[in-house]
Structures are given as structure tokens and as C-alpha cells.
Design an enzyme around this catalytic site. Sequence first.
Site, PDB file in Angstrom:
ATOM      1  N   GLU A   1     -24.304  20.508 -55.570  1.00 44.53           N
ATOM      2  CA  GLU A   1     -25.712  20.987 -55.414  1.00 44.53           C
ATOM      3  C   GLU A   1     -25.551  21.887 -56.259  1.00 44.53           C
ATOM      4  OE1 GLU A   1     -28.660  22.213 -52.012  1.00 44.53           O
ATOM      5  OE2 GLU A   1     -26.870  22.138 -51.857  1.00 44.53           O
TER       6      GLU A   1
ATOM      7  N   LYS B   1     -35.097  18.073 -52.901  1.00 39.36           N
ATOM      8  CA  LYS B   1     -34.686  18.278 -51.877  1.00 39.36           C
ATOM      9  C   LYS B   1     -35.681  18.255 -50.865  1.00 39.36           C
ATOM     10  CE  LYS B   1     -31.249  21.195 -49.182  1.00 39.36           C
ATOM     11  NZ  LYS B   1     -30.765  22.288 -49.731  1.00 39.36           N
TER      12      LYS B   1
ATOM     13  N   CYS C   1     -27.548  18.051 -49.015  1.00 36.45           N
ATOM     14  CA  CYS C   1     -26.965  19.660 -48.554  1.00 36.45           C
ATOM     15  C   CYS C   1     -27.604  19.125 -47.135  1.00 36.45           C
ATOM     16  CB  CYS C   1     -27.240  20.400 -49.433  1.00 36.45           C
ATOM     17  SG  CYS C   1     -26.252  21.597 -48.556  1.00 36.45           S
TER      18      CYS C   1
END
Length: 314
Positions: free
Chosen positions: A41, A113, A154
Site C-alpha cells: 500500500e 479501498k 490494509c
Amino acid sequence: MKISLIQMNSQPDRDLNLRSAEDLMRQAVERDTPHLIVLPEHFDWSGGTTAAKLAAADHAPGGEAYRMLQAFAARQKVWVHGGSLLERTEGSKTYNTTVVFDPQGNEVGRYRKVHLFDIEAPDGKVYRESETVAPGDGLFIYEAHGFRIGCAICYDLRFPRLFDALADAGVDIVILPAAFTMQTGKDHWDVLCRARAIEHQVYFVACGQWGGYTAADGDRRFTYGNSLVCDPWGQIIARAVDQVGIVSTHLDHARVRAVRELIPAASHKVSFTEPVRAPRNCGSGECCNCSSCGSHEQLVGARNSSSGNTAGEP
């Protein structure tokens, strides 16, 4: 399929980060000849002020980070799972975006995301990703070397419904670029990665940032690293050491099949539908209006007729 994870220590300096990413990917190709390379990321930018972060966001397609990944994939004839980059939008925020390229340099798709990191860590440090990032609203799955690969980033790791949806779509591998904090990583990283692999009997590939960077307020913050790969049994089969570098391993279709044959969890899956009103009583034979009687909401379980079907699309 052979896979290489690139563990980086990105800074608020895009040119430096892109040179570092390209150099590490080149080393991976020369040393390990992987079929698929994974970046972490924020491989293109970590930390810095809000204004600098927004200015560093780039177009996809067309931006420097995008073009670097595209050119590398085509030149080296390798799949590139582009960690995440700052994708410029028409508004005042960016997207935190994974872009995937095939060995011809074609973009096969992207994932933005969904779950944004707005928390206070145990050491009092506050993270407000939503101040500069807009959430995505969908999943992305692609196929490479006979594997179906699902994407997450994440903080998504903490939300099992996302992985339920990927499993329902028949993925064999989940790839999660990350920049887990040192505070949360030391207690939660291994546990959550292994749990996701075990729950859904998939290879779980988690590629992290490692080391320190300077935040907007000048504070030094630290990421956990420990990039790793779990097999479908939950065993950690590869892990990076505490430094910038590369970790590589093989992923095997036969291992996925073997674990799913041992414990055919997909065929045992029960889906819980919307609540229905169901009468209940205290056992006296008729409703007496006591606290145990009346109408209550209950979730009704139903066998998932598509469980185990690996051909479905998200």
C-alpha cells in the site's frame, strides 16, 4: 505460480519511491523470476502534509506511477499487482487504488479501498484517512495462471464480509497490500491474516510497508512490515525480515484443492437471510403475555446453494 512481495519504506517523495519500487521489482525478477509481483500500500507516497499528498495524487491511467508499473510489466513479461497508489479524482480527495497489469502491460482492472482507516492507536496517534481519501464501492477479482485472485487493502483486513463476498465469488488467493501501524501490527497482523486464510481456504498474500516516515504534523510514525504469505491451512509459508527487501514463494493449486477436500467448508456454509417475525412463548402452552412471550425477530439460516461454486463473478 511463483510470487514475489516487495517490502518498501516509502516516504513523502514520489520520485524516490518510484525509483525504489522499480529497482526492487527488477531485483526480484533477476533473483527469483516470479510470475506475479506485489507491491505494498502507498508504494508511491507515504506521509507528508495533506496538501502535498493531494498534489502527489496522479492520474490513472496516465500518471507517473501508473506508467512505471505498466512499462515494467510489459518489459519484464510479468504480472504486477500494483500495491496501492494515490489516484487523482475530480474532487478534493483521492482514491487509494490497486491497479493490476498483465504481462503485456494491459490494465486488467483496479480496486479502490473500501474501508478507510479512521482510528486512534493505543499510543494516542490519530489516523484520519477519510480526510483525504474517498472510499471505493466495489470488489475486483482477476485470473492469472489458473488462480482467481481477489483484492483488498490494509484496513479491509478487519472486515470479514468483504472476504465472504470474495470467497462466494470463488477466489483461490487474496492479495492485501498494507501499511499496518507498528502498534496494531504487532498484535493483530498475523492473527487476522491467518484467520482469513483459514476461514476461506485461500492463499493470503499480505505485502506491507516497513519502517518510519514523517507524518503531516512532523511526527515520526512506524509501519510493521512482516510481509507474509499464508497457505490455505493457515500456515505462514514465507515472511519478510525487518528491512526493505523481497520475499518470494510458490503458490500451488493442489494445496488449495487438498485443504478444501479435507474440510469442505464451502459446502457446509449457511447464509442468514433478513430477519422475520417469529412467535415465541414461555412454554406454558399458550401466550400469557409474560416477558418471554410475544413476537421476536430471528435470523433464519438457509443453505447456500452456490457454495463451492468457483465460477461466479462478484
